[in-house]
Design an enzyme around this catalytic site. Structure first.
Site, PDB file in Angstrom:
ATOM      1  N   TYR A  72      40.372  23.801  -0.764  1.00  0.00           N
ATOM      2  CA  TYR A  72      39.810  24.849  -0.945  1.00  0.00           C
ATOM      3  C   TYR A  72      40.828  26.055  -1.140  1.00  0.00           C
ATOM      4  O   TYR A  72      41.077  26.591  -2.056  1.00  0.00           O
ATOM      5  CB  TYR A  72      38.393  25.228  -0.273  1.00  0.00           C
ATOM      6  CG  TYR A  72      37.973  26.751  -0.673  1.00  0.00           C
ATOM      7  CD1 TYR A  72      38.126  27.993   0.187  1.00  0.00           C
ATOM      8  CD2 TYR A  72      37.157  26.702  -1.705  1.00  0.00           C
ATOM      9  CE1 TYR A  72      37.628  29.203  -0.299  1.00  0.00           C
ATOM     10  CE2 TYR A  72      36.350  28.182  -2.154  1.00  0.00           C
ATOM     11  CZ  TYR A  72      36.821  29.214  -1.369  1.00  0.00           C
ATOM     12  OH  TYR A  72      36.380  30.404  -1.747  1.00  0.00           O
ATOM     13  N   LYS A  76      42.530  27.863  -4.572  1.00  0.00           N
ATOM     14  CA  LYS A  76      42.439  29.107  -4.510  1.00  0.00           C
ATOM     15  C   LYS A  76      43.691  30.009  -4.719  1.00  0.00           C
ATOM     16  O   LYS A  76      43.665  30.872  -5.386  1.00  0.00           O
ATOM     17  CB  LYS A  76      41.468  29.819  -3.597  1.00  0.00           C
ATOM     18  CG  LYS A  76      39.999  29.389  -3.671  1.00  0.00           C
ATOM     19  CD  LYS A  76      39.596  30.213  -4.736  1.00  0.00           C
ATOM     20  CE  LYS A  76      37.983  29.951  -5.101  1.00  0.00           C
ATOM     21  NZ  LYS A  76      37.263  30.719  -6.019  1.00  0.00           N
ATOM     22  N   PRO A  99      37.761  38.533  -0.604  1.00  0.00           N
ATOM     23  CA  PRO A  99      36.800  38.805   0.044  1.00  0.00           C
ATOM     24  C   PRO A  99      36.867  38.236   1.404  1.00  0.00           C
ATOM     25  O   PRO A  99      37.443  37.120   1.531  1.00  0.00           O
ATOM     26  CB  PRO A  99      35.377  38.631  -0.350  1.00  0.00           C
ATOM     27  CG  PRO A  99      35.940  37.933  -1.831  1.00  0.00           C
ATOM     28  CD  PRO A  99      37.188  37.498  -1.711  1.00  0.00           C
ATOM     29  N   THR A 100      36.370  38.757   2.725  1.00  0.00           N
ATOM     30  CA  THR A 100      36.117  38.130   4.036  1.00  0.00           C
ATOM     31  C   THR A 100      34.913  37.408   3.853  1.00  0.00           C
ATOM     32  O   THR A 100      34.271  37.430   2.682  1.00  0.00           O
ATOM     33  CB  THR A 100      36.482  39.166   5.122  1.00  0.00           C
ATOM     34  OG1 THR A 100      36.404  38.425   6.359  1.00  0.00           O
ATOM     35  CG2 THR A 100      35.185  40.213   4.995  1.00  0.00           C
ATOM     36  N   TRP A 137      26.604  25.966  16.539  1.00  0.00           N
ATOM     37  CA  TRP A 137      27.484  25.194  16.535  1.00  0.00           C
ATOM     38  C   TRP A 137      28.858  25.718  17.251  1.00  0.00           C
ATOM     39  O   TRP A 137      29.187  26.885  16.844  1.00  0.00           O
ATOM     40  CB  TRP A 137      27.545  24.532  15.276  1.00  0.00           C
ATOM     41  CG  TRP A 137      26.434  23.597  14.800  1.00  0.00           C
ATOM     42  CD1 TRP A 137      25.707  23.271  15.429  1.00  0.00           C
ATOM     43  CD2 TRP A 137      26.159  23.349  13.572  1.00  0.00           C
ATOM     44  NE1 TRP A 137      24.565  22.471  14.710  1.00  0.00           N
ATOM     45  CE2 TRP A 137      25.194  22.512  13.476  1.00  0.00           C
ATOM     46  CE3 TRP A 137      27.224  23.605  11.983  1.00  0.00           C
ATOM     47  CZ2 TRP A 137      24.667  22.035  12.281  1.00  0.00           C
ATOM     48  CZ3 TRP A 137      26.214  23.038  11.038  1.00  0.00           C
ATOM     49  CH2 TRP A 137      25.166  22.213  11.223  1.00  0.00           C
ATOM     50  N   ARG A 144      35.296  36.540  13.299  1.00  0.00           N
ATOM     51  CA  ARG A 144      35.130  37.037  11.861  1.00  0.00           C
ATOM     52  C   ARG A 144      35.130  38.269  11.694  1.00  0.00           C
ATOM     53  O   ARG A 144      34.608  39.047  12.181  1.00  0.00           O
ATOM     54  CB  ARG A 144      34.021  36.042  11.402  1.00  0.00           C
ATOM     55  CG  ARG A 144      34.139  34.644  11.474  1.00  0.00           C
ATOM     56  CD  ARG A 144      35.312  33.982  10.560  1.00  0.00           C
ATOM     57  NE  ARG A 144      35.322  32.629  10.766  1.00  0.00           N
ATOM     58  CZ  ARG A 144      36.253  31.923  11.524  1.00  0.00           C
ATOM     59  NH1 ARG A 144      36.738  32.499  12.449  1.00  0.00           N
ATOM     60  NH2 ARG A 144      36.311  30.617  11.618  1.00  0.00           N
ATOM     61  N   ASP A 206      34.756  24.481  16.108  1.00  0.00           N
ATOM     62  CA  ASP A 206      34.988  26.282  16.195  1.00  0.00           C
ATOM     63  C   ASP A 206      35.771  26.588  14.603  1.00  0.00           C
ATOM     64  O   ASP A 206      35.845  27.852  14.330  1.00  0.00           O
ATOM     65  CB  ASP A 206      35.793  26.947  17.287  1.00  0.00           C
ATOM     66  CG  ASP A 206      34.864  26.936  18.148  1.00  0.00           C
ATOM     67  OD1 ASP A 206      35.369  27.164  19.396  1.00  0.00           O
ATOM     68  OD2 ASP A 206      33.692  27.004  18.214  1.00  0.00           O
TER      69      ASP A 206
HETATM   70  O1  GFB Z   1      30.981  30.570   7.871  1.00  0.00           O
HETATM   71  P1  GFB Z   1      31.777  29.459   8.456  1.00  0.00           P
HETATM   72  O2  GFB Z   1      31.185  28.312   8.370  1.00  0.00           O
HETATM   73  O3  GFB Z   1      33.241  29.234   8.037  1.00  0.00           O
HETATM   74  O4  GFB Z   1      31.793  29.854   9.967  1.00  0.00           O
HETATM   75  P2  GFB Z   1      34.544  30.028   8.447  1.00  0.00           P
HETATM   76  C1  GFB Z   1      32.270  28.840  10.914  1.00  0.00           C
HETATM   77  C2  GFB Z   1      32.380  29.493  12.285  1.00  0.00           C
HETATM   78  O5  GFB Z   1      30.994  29.625  12.656  1.00  0.00           O
HETATM   79  C3  GFB Z   1      32.833  28.519  13.026  1.00  0.00           C
HETATM   80  C4  GFB Z   1      30.673  28.824  13.621  1.00  0.00           C
HETATM   81  O6  GFB Z   1      33.386  28.997  14.242  1.00  0.00           O
HETATM   82  C5  GFB Z   1      31.585  27.654  13.653  1.00  0.00           C
HETATM   83  O7  GFB Z   1      31.613  26.892  15.011  1.00  0.00           O
HETATM   84  N1  GFB Z   1      29.051  28.170  13.722  1.00  0.00           N
HETATM   85  C6  GFB Z   1      28.116  28.492  14.440  1.00  0.00           C
HETATM   86  C7  GFB Z   1      28.536  27.870  12.279  1.00  0.00           C
HETATM   87  N2  GFB Z   1      27.043  27.774  14.136  1.00  0.00           N
HETATM   88  C8  GFB Z   1      27.212  27.595  12.602  1.00  0.00           C
HETATM   89  C9  GFB Z   1      26.590  26.951  11.741  1.00  0.00           C
HETATM   90  O8  GFB Z   1      25.124  26.783  12.064  1.00  0.00           O
HETATM   91  N3  GFB Z   1      26.876  26.827  10.479  1.00  0.00           N
HETATM   92  C10 GFB Z   1      28.101  27.161  10.299  1.00  0.00           C
HETATM   93  N4  GFB Z   1      28.792  26.838   8.903  1.00  0.00           N
HETATM   94  N5  GFB Z   1      29.298  27.556  11.035  1.00  0.00           N
HETATM   95  C11 GFB Z   1      34.735  29.460   5.708  1.00  0.00           C
HETATM   96  C12 GFB Z   1      35.560  28.591   4.809  1.00  0.00           C
HETATM   97  O9  GFB Z   1      35.426  29.570   6.991  1.00  0.00           O
HETATM   98  O10 GFB Z   1      35.082  30.804   5.355  1.00  0.00           O
HETATM   99  C13 GFB Z   1      35.118  28.521   3.408  1.00  0.00           C
HETATM  100  O11 GFB Z   1      35.554  27.355   5.167  1.00  0.00           O
HETATM  101  C14 GFB Z   1      34.928  30.102   2.976  1.00  0.00           C
HETATM  102  O12 GFB Z   1      35.873  28.186   2.790  1.00  0.00           O
HETATM  103  C15 GFB Z   1      34.473  30.887   4.234  1.00  0.00           C
HETATM  104  O13 GFB Z   1      36.353  30.712   2.652  1.00  0.00           O
HETATM  105  C16 GFB Z   1      34.553  32.476   3.849  1.00  0.00           C
HETATM  106  O14 GFB Z   1      34.500  31.533   8.462  1.00  0.00           O
HETATM  107  O15 GFB Z   1      34.923  29.225   9.368  1.00  0.00           O
END
Ligand code: GFB
Length: 250
Positions: A72, A76, A99-100, A137, A144, A206
């Site tokens: 990704y 991008k 965007p964040t 998870w 963030r 994580d």
């Molecule tokens: O939003 P997210 O999936 O992506 O957040 P990223 C991941 C973080 O949240 C990790 C924790 O630290 C995970 O361990 N987490 C806890 C969870 N519980 C959950 C859950 O149930 N689902 C998910 N998804 N995470 C993304 C990029 O990174 O940021 C994308 O992979 C995109 O491409 C997005 O840019 C804005 O913030 O890590």
């Protein structure tokens, strides 16, 4: 094609290919049809995995992205490279915003493929309904910055009308508004009035520990912009999800 950490881990090649195809087809057509302005989205997750903080717009190409979403990220990053090339050869006014982590109503609340905040809102809804534990998870330690979708929409309209640089601009809340996954989960629990058991499944990844982004460039243009407080944004999103549960993407 977007998604959370776990969807990126599963479909890394698709994220690389499909997003490159979108870039090529959309920008080439916009050049052919002399579209006056294009604002494309990058993301704060595309910056180098090893970097100094806070991250700013000059660092995009300074090293490989975090391996959790390299496909990704490279696709991008090419949007920025293409925008510079279309401007240099054809004079196109194509730019990008960065965007964040976005959250808000109408999001993808998928338990597997959603980003962390919408996934938690769906998870705690199910835990409350079924009287089961609410499982987060990872460790909850990663950090963030979250931008409410209504704020991002307003800033993208501003970018369309008044931002005339080809180079990217980060659209994020202030560094001081960075929160841990654990803190944001607690806000979802409060907003959902969940009283049940909370479990952290540390066998799950994580992902990136942090990707602290500076919004100094945005503040130069809009020093007084007021972001929606995260507790208010989460409350509005939880209420929207409950009221629209049947039709929500999940
Ligand atoms: O939003 P997210 O999936 O992506 O957040 P990223 C991941 C973080 O949240 C990790 C924790 O630290 C995970 O361990 N987490 C806890 C969870 N519980 C959950 C859950 O149930 N689902 C998910 N998804 N995470 C993304 C990029 O990174 O940021 C994308 O992979 C995109 O491409 C997005 O840019 C804005 O913030 O890590």
């Amino acid at each position: 094609m977007v998604g959370g950490l776990f969807r990126n881990l599963k479909y890394n090649c698709d994220f690389l290919q499909f997003n490159q195809l979108i870039n090529i087809n959309v920008l080439e057509s916009c050049k052919d049809f002399k579209v006056q302005k294009v604002v494309s989205c990058l993301s704060t997750c595309i910056f180098p995995g090893k970097t100094t903080y806070p991250i700013d717009e000059t660092m995009i190409h300074n090293g490989p992205p975090h391996q959790s979403n390299s496909g990704y990220s490279y696709a991008k990053r090419m949007t920025d490279v293409m925008n510079q090339a279309y401007h240099q050869q054809y004079g196109c006014n194509f730019t990008t915003v960065i965007p964040t982590n976005v959250y808000g109503p109408h999001d993808n609340f998928s338990l597997e493929d959603g980003n962390v905040l919408p996934a938690q809102i769906n998870k705690v809804y199910m835990a409350k309904k079924n009287g089961t534990p609410f499982t987060i998870w990872g460790t909850g330690k990663p950090l963030r910055q979250f931008i409410y979708s209504i704020d991002l929409a307003k800033l993208m309209i501003w970018a369309l009308r008044d931002y005339n640089e080809i180079s990217p601009i980060i659209l994020s809340v202030d560094e001081a508004d960075e929160v841990s996954i654990k803190e944001v989960v607690e806000m979802v629990i409060d907003a959902s009035e969940f009283k049940g058991e909370v479990v952290f499944d540390t066998s799950k990844s994580d992902g990136q520990f942090k990707k602290t982004a500076s919004n100094a460039k945005l503040r130069k243009y809009l020093p007084d912009y007021k972001f929606t407080p995260i507790q208010q944004g989460i409350k509005e999103t939880v209420n929207w999800f409950i009221e629209n549960y049947e039709s929500a993407r999940k």
